[in-house]
Design a protein around this motif. Structure first.
Motif, PDB file in Angstrom:
ATOM      1  N   ILE A   1     -11.572  -8.333  16.091  1.00 35.57           N
ATOM      2  CA  ILE A   1     -10.989  -8.611  14.784  1.00 35.57           C
ATOM      3  C   ILE A   1     -11.124  -7.332  13.947  1.00 35.57           C
ATOM      4  CG2 ILE A   1     -11.073 -10.040  12.701  1.00 35.57           C
ATOM      5  CD1 ILE A   1     -10.554 -11.774  15.087  1.00 35.57           C
ATOM      6  N   ALA A   2     -10.002  -6.841  13.453  1.00 23.50           N
ATOM      7  CA  ALA A   2     -10.022  -5.672  12.570  1.00 23.50           C
ATOM      8  C   ALA A   2     -10.047  -6.137  11.122  1.00 23.50           C
ATOM      9  CB  ALA A   2      -8.786  -4.811  12.807  1.00 23.50           C
ATOM     10  N   THR A   3     -10.710  -5.371  10.288  1.00 25.06           N
ATOM     11  CA  THR A   3     -10.638  -5.581   8.842  1.00 25.06           C
ATOM     12  C   THR A   3      -9.899  -4.389   8.260  1.00 25.06           C
ATOM     13  OG1 THR A   3     -12.713  -6.799   8.841  1.00 25.06           O
ATOM     14  CG2 THR A   3     -11.963  -5.941   6.730  1.00 25.06           C
ATOM     15  N   ILE A   4      -8.860  -4.688   7.493  1.00 27.24           N
ATOM     16  CA  ILE A   4      -8.016  -3.644   6.907  1.00 27.24           C
ATOM     17  C   ILE A   4      -8.141  -3.784   5.394  1.00 27.24           C
ATOM     18  CG2 ILE A   4      -5.678  -2.700   6.805  1.00 27.24           C
ATOM     19  CD1 ILE A   4      -5.624  -5.048   9.378  1.00 27.24           C
ATOM     20  N   ILE A   5      -8.554  -2.701   4.726  1.00 28.70           N
ATOM     21  CA  ILE A   5      -8.749  -2.800   3.282  1.00 28.70           C
ATOM     22  C   ILE A   5      -7.992  -1.714   2.526  1.00 28.70           C
ATOM     23  CG2 ILE A   5     -11.092  -3.733   3.689  1.00 28.70           C
ATOM     24  CD1 ILE A   5     -11.888  -1.000   2.089  1.00 28.70           C
ATOM     25  N   VAL A   6      -7.686  -2.013   1.275  1.00 27.74           N
ATOM     26  CA  VAL A   6      -7.222  -0.994   0.326  1.00 27.74           C
ATOM     27  C   VAL A   6      -8.327  -0.891  -0.730  1.00 27.74           C
ATOM     28  CG1 VAL A   6      -4.759  -1.213   0.757  1.00 27.74           C
ATOM     29  CG2 VAL A   6      -5.804  -2.748  -0.883  1.00 27.74           C
ATOM     30  N   PRO A   7      -9.013   0.277  -0.811  1.00 30.88           N
ATOM     31  CA  PRO A   7     -10.155   0.399  -1.723  1.00 30.88           C
ATOM     32  C   PRO A   7      -9.708   0.739  -3.152  1.00 30.88           C
ATOM     33  CG  PRO A   7      -9.954   2.396  -0.450  1.00 30.88           C
ATOM     34  CD  PRO A   7      -8.844   1.471   0.017  1.00 30.88           C
ATOM     35  N   HIS A   8      -8.844  -0.101  -3.679  1.00 28.26           N
ATOM     36  CA  HIS A   8      -8.263   0.111  -5.011  1.00 28.26           C
ATOM     37  C   HIS A   8      -8.223  -1.223  -5.751  1.00 28.26           C
ATOM     38  CE1 HIS A   8      -6.915   4.054  -3.573  1.00 28.26           C
ATOM     39  NE2 HIS A   8      -6.369   3.463  -2.543  1.00 28.26           N
ATOM     40  N   THR A   9      -7.900  -1.182  -7.041  1.00 22.29           N
ATOM     41  CA  THR A   9      -7.885  -2.415  -7.843  1.00 22.29           C
ATOM     42  C   THR A   9      -6.508  -2.741  -8.420  1.00 22.29           C
ATOM     43  OG1 THR A   9      -8.495  -1.229  -9.852  1.00 22.29           O
ATOM     44  CG2 THR A   9     -10.305  -2.108  -8.502  1.00 22.29           C
ATOM     45  N   THR A  10      -5.504  -1.913  -8.111  1.00 17.42           N
ATOM     46  CA  THR A  10      -4.165  -2.186  -8.633  1.00 17.42           C
ATOM     47  C   THR A  10      -3.103  -2.131  -7.535  1.00 17.42           C
ATOM     48  OG1 THR A  10      -3.919   0.122  -9.289  1.00 17.42           O
ATOM     49  CG2 THR A  10      -4.657  -1.428 -10.996  1.00 17.42           C
ATOM     50  N   CYS A  11      -3.518  -2.408  -6.302  1.00 18.59           N
ATOM     51  CA  CYS A  11      -2.588  -2.595  -5.204  1.00 18.59           C
ATOM     52  C   CYS A  11      -3.166  -3.700  -4.322  1.00 18.59           C
ATOM     53  CB  CYS A  11      -2.325  -1.298  -4.436  1.00 18.59           C
ATOM     54  SG  CYS A  11      -3.770  -0.567  -3.669  1.00 18.59           S
ATOM     55  N   ALA A  12      -2.455  -4.040  -3.256  1.00 15.80           N
ATOM     56  CA  ALA A  12      -2.892  -5.159  -2.423  1.00 15.80           C
ATOM     57  C   ALA A  12      -2.350  -4.975  -1.011  1.00 15.80           C
ATOM     58  CB  ALA A  12      -2.400  -6.480  -3.015  1.00 15.80           C
ATOM     59  N   ILE A  13      -2.802  -5.863  -0.117  1.00 16.19           N
ATOM     60  CA  ILE A  13      -2.334  -5.833   1.267  1.00 16.19           C
ATOM     61  C   ILE A  13      -2.109  -7.265   1.720  1.00 16.19           C
ATOM     62  CG2 ILE A  13      -4.689  -5.740   2.208  1.00 16.19           C
ATOM     63  CD1 ILE A  13      -3.547  -3.803   4.378  1.00 16.19           C
ATOM     64  N   SER A  14      -1.020  -7.475   2.463  1.00 17.53           N
ATOM     65  CA  SER A  14      -0.724  -8.815   2.952  1.00 17.53           C
ATOM     66  C   SER A  14       0.199  -8.710   4.165  1.00 17.53           C
ATOM     67  CB  SER A  14      -0.075  -9.649   1.836  1.00 17.53           C
ATOM     68  OG  SER A  14      -0.047 -11.001   2.190  1.00 17.53           O
TER      69      SER A  14
ATOM     70  N   PHE B   1      -4.290  -8.115 -12.148  1.00 20.31           N
ATOM     71  CA  PHE B   1      -4.137  -9.560 -11.955  1.00 20.31           C
ATOM     72  C   PHE B   1      -3.474  -9.859 -10.607  1.00 20.31           C
ATOM     73  CE2 PHE B   1      -1.119 -13.161 -12.544  1.00 20.31           C
ATOM     74  CZ  PHE B   1      -2.040 -14.189 -12.608  1.00 20.31           C
ATOM     75  N   LEU B   2      -2.370  -9.170 -10.309  1.00 20.71           N
ATOM     76  CA  LEU B   2      -1.668  -9.443  -9.051  1.00 20.71           C
ATOM     77  C   LEU B   2      -2.486  -8.989  -7.846  1.00 20.71           C
ATOM     78  CD1 LEU B   2       1.988  -8.569 -10.087  1.00 20.71           C
ATOM     79  CD2 LEU B   2       1.021 -10.849  -9.699  1.00 20.71           C
ATOM     80  N   SER B   3      -3.215  -7.884  -7.976  1.00 18.83           N
ATOM     81  CA  SER B   3      -4.098  -7.440  -6.892  1.00 18.83           C
ATOM     82  C   SER B   3      -5.148  -8.505  -6.595  1.00 18.83           C
ATOM     83  CB  SER B   3      -4.763  -6.120  -7.293  1.00 18.83           C
ATOM     84  OG  SER B   3      -5.732  -5.742  -6.338  1.00 18.83           O
ATOM     85  N   LEU B   4      -5.676  -9.102  -7.657  1.00 21.84           N
ATOM     86  CA  LEU B   4      -6.665 -10.178  -7.516  1.00 21.84           C
ATOM     87  C   LEU B   4      -6.066 -11.372  -6.773  1.00 21.84           C
ATOM     88  CD1 LEU B   4      -9.540 -11.048  -8.839  1.00 21.84           C
ATOM     89  CD2 LEU B   4      -8.102 -12.217 -10.491  1.00 21.84           C
ATOM     90  N   LEU B   5      -4.830 -11.728  -7.107  1.00 21.94           N
ATOM     91  CA  LEU B   5      -4.196 -12.888  -6.475  1.00 21.94           C
ATOM     92  C   LEU B   5      -3.877 -12.639  -5.001  1.00 21.94           C
ATOM     93  CD1 LEU B   5      -1.561 -14.307  -8.995  1.00 21.94           C
ATOM     94  CD2 LEU B   5      -3.885 -15.085  -8.556  1.00 21.94           C
TER      95      LEU B   5
END
Ligand code: ZN
Length: 133
Positions: A37-50, A87-91
């Motif tokens: 299982i890989a974990t893929i992250i974006v280490p930021h607070t105003t972008c997201a991954i999906s 807000f959207l990054s959080l969601l």
């Protein structure tokens, strides 16, 4: 042992959805040829991954419009003026856990990994892939 591989994403608009499946696969392939299982992250607070449709370019454009419409009409206090992006990054979220076999991501036929810019343009957003082993 936790191992990692990073790459950069350049964005060209305030809100932008980019398919990064080949970049994630490339990072994963550099790390392992096994299963896990890989974990893929974006280490930021105003972008997201999906993950979403990888075929029709109208889908990212539609989702960008829909995301913008989700932002509530509230008076944000944050001085940077980008609370809508926070807000959207959080969601949406800033990480994915995804299975792989023989070092290959196991994705559905129509699935692609989306990098979701919410406060661009930015010259170099970071994406990091982590695996154990
Ligand atoms: Zn901010």
């Amino acid at each position: 042992m936790l191992r990692e591989q990073s790459f950069s994403v350049r964005t060209t608009a305030r809100e932008q959805i980019l398919l990064i499946t080949p970049d994630v696969q490339g990072a994963l392939s550099a790390l392992t040829l096994s299963d896990g299982i890989a974990t893929i992250i974006v280490p930021h607070t105003t972008c997201a991954i999906s993950v979403n449709e990888n075929a029709d370019p109208d889908v990212p454009a539609d989702l960008t419009k829909a995301l913008r419409a989700l932002v509530p009409k509230v008076r944000f206090a944050h001085g940077e003026g980008n609370s809508d992006a926070h807000f959207l990054s959080l969601l949406i979220g800033t990480s994915l856990s995804w299975p792989y076999r023989n070092g290959q991501l196991i994705l559905g036929t129509w699935q692609g990994i989306y990098f979701i810019e919410l406060d661009g343009p930015r010259p170099a957003r970071k994406v990091t892939v982590y695996v154990n082993g």
